[in-house]
Every structure is written in C-alpha cells, then in structure tokens.
Design a protein around this motif. Structure first.
Motif, PDB file in Angstrom:
ATOM      1  N   THR A 185       0.824  -1.212   0.000  1.00 19.82           N
ATOM      2  CA  THR A 185       0.000   0.000   0.000  1.00 19.82           C
ATOM      3  C   THR A 185       0.860   1.265   0.000  1.00 19.82           C
ATOM      4  O   THR A 185       0.511   2.244  -0.651  1.00 19.82           O
ATOM      5  CB  THR A 185      -0.987   0.013   1.180  1.00 19.82           C
ATOM      6  N   MET A 186       1.989   1.231   0.701  1.00 23.07           N
ATOM      7  CA  MET A 186       2.885   2.387   0.733  1.00 23.07           C
ATOM      8  C   MET A 186       3.443   2.683  -0.670  1.00 23.07           C
ATOM      9  O   MET A 186       3.464   3.835  -1.117  1.00 23.07           O
ATOM     10  CB  MET A 186       4.041   2.140   1.704  1.00 23.07           C
ATOM     11  N   ILE A 187       3.870   1.647  -1.389  1.00 22.54           N
ATOM     12  CA  ILE A 187       4.431   1.830  -2.734  1.00 22.54           C
ATOM     13  C   ILE A 187       3.344   2.302  -3.696  1.00 22.54           C
ATOM     14  O   ILE A 187       3.570   3.206  -4.510  1.00 22.54           O
ATOM     15  CB  ILE A 187       5.102   0.532  -3.230  1.00 22.54           C
TER      16      ILE A 187
ATOM     17  N   TYR B  24      -6.065   2.296  -6.207  1.00 26.67           N
ATOM     18  CA  TYR B  24      -6.354   0.905  -5.891  1.00 26.67           C
ATOM     19  C   TYR B  24      -7.440   0.847  -4.831  1.00 26.67           C
ATOM     20  O   TYR B  24      -7.739   1.830  -4.161  1.00 26.67           O
ATOM     21  CB  TYR B  24      -5.098   0.179  -5.408  1.00 26.67           C
ATOM     22  N   THR B  25      -8.020  -0.333  -4.700  1.00 28.52           N
ATOM     23  CA  THR B  25      -9.035  -0.586  -3.692  1.00 28.52           C
ATOM     24  C   THR B  25      -8.506  -1.668  -2.769  1.00 28.52           C
ATOM     25  O   THR B  25      -8.028  -2.707  -3.242  1.00 28.52           O
ATOM     26  CB  THR B  25     -10.348  -1.067  -4.351  1.00 28.52           C
ATOM     27  N   VAL B  26      -8.591  -1.414  -1.465  1.00 26.50           N
ATOM     28  CA  VAL B  26      -8.180  -2.417  -0.481  1.00 26.50           C
ATOM     29  C   VAL B  26      -9.399  -3.244  -0.121  1.00 26.50           C
ATOM     30  O   VAL B  26     -10.469  -2.709   0.210  1.00 26.50           O
ATOM     31  CB  VAL B  26      -7.597  -1.751   0.784  1.00 26.50           C
ATOM     32  N   ILE B  27      -9.245  -4.555  -0.192  1.00 25.69           N
ATOM     33  CA  ILE B  27     -10.317  -5.461   0.202  1.00 25.69           C
ATOM     34  C   ILE B  27      -9.802  -6.287   1.368  1.00 25.69           C
ATOM     35  O   ILE B  27      -8.891  -7.108   1.211  1.00 25.69           O
ATOM     36  CB  ILE B  27     -10.748  -6.357  -0.972  1.00 25.69           C
ATOM     37  N   ASP B  28     -10.383  -6.040   2.536  1.00 24.64           N
ATOM     38  CA  ASP B  28      -9.992  -6.766   3.746  1.00 24.64           C
ATOM     39  C   ASP B  28     -10.841  -8.030   3.819  1.00 24.64           C
ATOM     40  O   ASP B  28     -12.048  -7.970   4.097  1.00 24.64           O
ATOM     41  CB  ASP B  28     -10.201  -5.885   4.976  1.00 24.64           C
ATOM     42  N   ILE B  29     -10.219  -9.175   3.590  1.00 25.33           N
ATOM     43  CA  ILE B  29     -10.954 -10.439   3.526  1.00 25.33           C
ATOM     44  C   ILE B  29     -11.408 -10.923   4.902  1.00 25.33           C
ATOM     45  O   ILE B  29     -12.164 -11.890   4.992  1.00 25.33           O
ATOM     46  CB  ILE B  29     -10.122 -11.535   2.816  1.00 25.33           C
ATOM     47  N   THR B  30     -10.989 -10.252   5.977  1.00 18.55           N
ATOM     48  CA  THR B  30     -11.407 -10.665   7.316  1.00 18.55           C
ATOM     49  C   THR B  30     -12.639  -9.919   7.805  1.00 18.55           C
ATOM     50  O   THR B  30     -13.189 -10.274   8.850  1.00 18.55           O
ATOM     51  CB  THR B  30     -10.262 -10.464   8.335  1.00 18.55           C
ATOM     52  N   GLU B  31     -13.077  -8.902   7.087  1.00 16.47           N
ATOM     53  CA  GLU B  31     -14.263  -8.146   7.497  1.00 16.47           C
ATOM     54  C   GLU B  31     -15.522  -8.970   7.254  1.00 16.47           C
ATOM     55  O   GLU B  31     -15.581  -9.759   6.303  1.00 16.47           O
ATOM     56  CB  GLU B  31     -14.351  -6.823   6.730  1.00 16.47           C
TER      57      GLU B  31
ATOM     58  N   PRO C 261      -0.672 -10.143   0.937  1.00 11.73           N
ATOM     59  CA  PRO C 261      -1.458  -9.446  -0.076  1.00 11.73           C
ATOM     60  C   PRO C 261      -1.430 -10.165  -1.419  1.00 11.73           C
ATOM     61  O   PRO C 261      -0.411 -10.724  -1.813  1.00 11.73           O
ATOM     62  CB  PRO C 261      -0.766  -8.092  -0.164  1.00 11.73           C
ATOM     63  N   GLN C 262      -2.555 -10.129  -2.101  1.00 15.46           N
ATOM     64  CA  GLN C 262      -2.698 -10.617  -3.466  1.00 15.46           C
ATOM     65  C   GLN C 262      -3.242  -9.464  -4.286  1.00 15.46           C
ATOM     66  O   GLN C 262      -4.082  -8.704  -3.804  1.00 15.46           O
ATOM     67  CB  GLN C 262      -3.653 -11.818  -3.532  1.00 15.46           C
ATOM     68  N   LEU C 263      -2.757  -9.329  -5.522  1.00 12.49           N
ATOM     69  CA  LEU C 263      -3.160  -8.192  -6.358  1.00 12.49           C
ATOM     70  C   LEU C 263      -3.872  -8.656  -7.621  1.00 12.49           C
ATOM     71  O   LEU C 263      -3.430  -9.607  -8.274  1.00 12.49           O
ATOM     72  CB  LEU C 263      -1.934  -7.352  -6.731  1.00 12.49           C
ATOM     73  N   PHE C 264      -4.968  -7.960  -7.924  1.00 11.86           N
ATOM     74  CA  PHE C 264      -5.771  -8.241  -9.111  1.00 11.86           C
ATOM     75  C   PHE C 264      -6.051  -6.935  -9.832  1.00 11.86           C
ATOM     76  O   PHE C 264      -6.147  -5.879  -9.208  1.00 11.86           O
ATOM     77  CB  PHE C 264      -7.115  -8.869  -8.717  1.00 11.86           C
ATOM     78  N   ASN C 265      -6.202  -7.020 -11.151  1.00 14.89           N
ATOM     79  CA  ASN C 265      -6.712  -5.910 -11.943  1.00 14.89           C
ATOM     80  C   ASN C 265      -8.115  -6.332 -12.336  1.00 14.89           C
ATOM     81  O   ASN C 265      -8.289  -7.158 -13.227  1.00 14.89           O
ATOM     82  CB  ASN C 265      -5.839  -5.651 -13.166  1.00 14.89           C
ATOM     83  N   ASP C 266      -9.115  -5.780 -11.680  1.00 16.43           N
ATOM     84  CA  ASP C 266     -10.501  -6.251 -11.743  1.00 16.43           C
ATOM     85  C   ASP C 266     -10.512  -7.723 -11.332  1.00 16.43           C
ATOM     86  O   ASP C 266     -10.249  -8.024 -10.191  1.00 16.43           O
ATOM     87  CB  ASP C 266     -11.123  -6.030 -13.124  1.00 16.43           C
ATOM     88  N   THR C 267     -10.780  -8.621 -12.272  1.00 16.47           N
ATOM     89  CA  THR C 267     -10.792 -10.047 -11.931  1.00 16.47           C
ATOM     90  C   THR C 267      -9.557 -10.770 -12.455  1.00 16.47           C
ATOM     91  O   THR C 267      -9.423 -11.973 -12.272  1.00 16.47           O
ATOM     92  CB  THR C 267     -12.053 -10.724 -12.515  1.00 16.47           C
TER      93      THR C 267
END
Length: 167
Positions: free
Chosen positions: A24-26, A34-41, A73-79
């Motif tokens: 996120t810092m970079i 970008y959008t952060v998706i917290d999978i634990t919420e 972290p895992q990164l996606f561009n849309d899907t």
C-alpha cells in the motif's frame, strides 16, 4: 480497470502485515489508484473465496513456506490476477510495476516524418560534436603511433634506413 489489493486486517503473521503495508505504501507513493479489500471483514467471504480460488501464487512466507491457501497481499486488476507480494516486489525493483498491474501503458510519441522521409536525424548537440572531435583526435594519434612503429621497424637507426632509400 480497478486494482484490487486483498489484505487481512487481522493477520497474526508479522511478515504478512509488513508485506501488506509495503504494497500500500508503494502504491500510494506512485499515485496508483487501488481498492483495499480486507478479507477478514464481515460480509467479505465471497471476496476471500475469490482471492483464494484465483490466486496463482500462495504468497509463501518464511514462517509458512507452504500455506494451504493464498496469503495476502494478493493483487488483481478487476478479476485478472496480477500476482502476490513477491511478484509485486520484483516488478517494483525493476521499475515495471505498470506492466505487472496490467495498467494501460502511456502511448509513445510517434516520430515526425518530413517530406516523405522515413527517418529523421536527431538534432545535433554540443556533446555529439565533442565526441566526434575526440574520436578524430584518437584516430590521428593512432596513425602517428603506427608511423613511428613502421619507421623504427628497419634494421639499425633511422639514418641507415634513409640511406637505403636514396641508393
């Protein structure tokens, strides 16, 4: 196109937390949206399943070299899957982050064509003239060295060589 960074806000693994922070810092420093998706919420179970199903790399860490499921972290561009932290870090190191994230590359300017010419020479600068002059001086010096070598190649001193030519 939306870059999605899947993270875990409740991870007990310090290495995972550091990796998430670094990504996120970079992204912030390079002004990449970008959008952060917290999978634990709560309510993000579908996103968590999507990440674990579509991630091609597991995001291995030192403390967990063979995780059962993909670690954030895992990164996606849309899907479309981009990669895990290691892939992201390598792309950043070689200054290839836009390609890694599958972002549209800026269009390269087309060269100007004048009078039907296919190629045009770049404008000359003072540096090019200095380089050309230096190369010419080096070439002249090499010719002088070869001449000196040829004159000294005969038997005896230069006077004997001159006398032989006069006869």
């Amino acid at each position: 196109m939306v870059i999605k960074v899947y993270i875990s806000g409740m991870s007990g693994n310090k290495e995972v937390k550091k990796r998430q922070q670094r990504v996120t810092m970079i992204m912030d420093s390079k002004h990449i949206e970008y959008t952060v998706i917290d999978i634990t919420e709560p309510g993000q179970e579908g996103e968590k399943d999507f990440m674990q199903t579509n991630a091609q790399h597991k995001g291995c860490t030192i403390s967990d070299p063979n995780p059962r499921h993909a670690l954030p972290p895992q990164l996606f561009n849309d899907t479309e899957y981009c990669g895990d932290y290691d892939d992201f870090d390598m792309a950043n190191e070689v200054d290839n982050l836009e390609v890694f994230l599958k972002l549209a590359a800026p269009a390269a300017p087309e060269p100007e064509h004048k009078n039907g010419d296919e190629t045009t020479a770049p404008p000359a600068t003072g540096d090019d003239d200095n380089a050309t002059t230096a190369a010419a001086e080096d070439e002249d010096e090499n010719k002088e060295n070869k001449t000196e070598d040829n004159n000294g190649a005969g038997a005896g001193d230069g006077a004997e060589a001159e006398g032989a030519n006069e006869v």
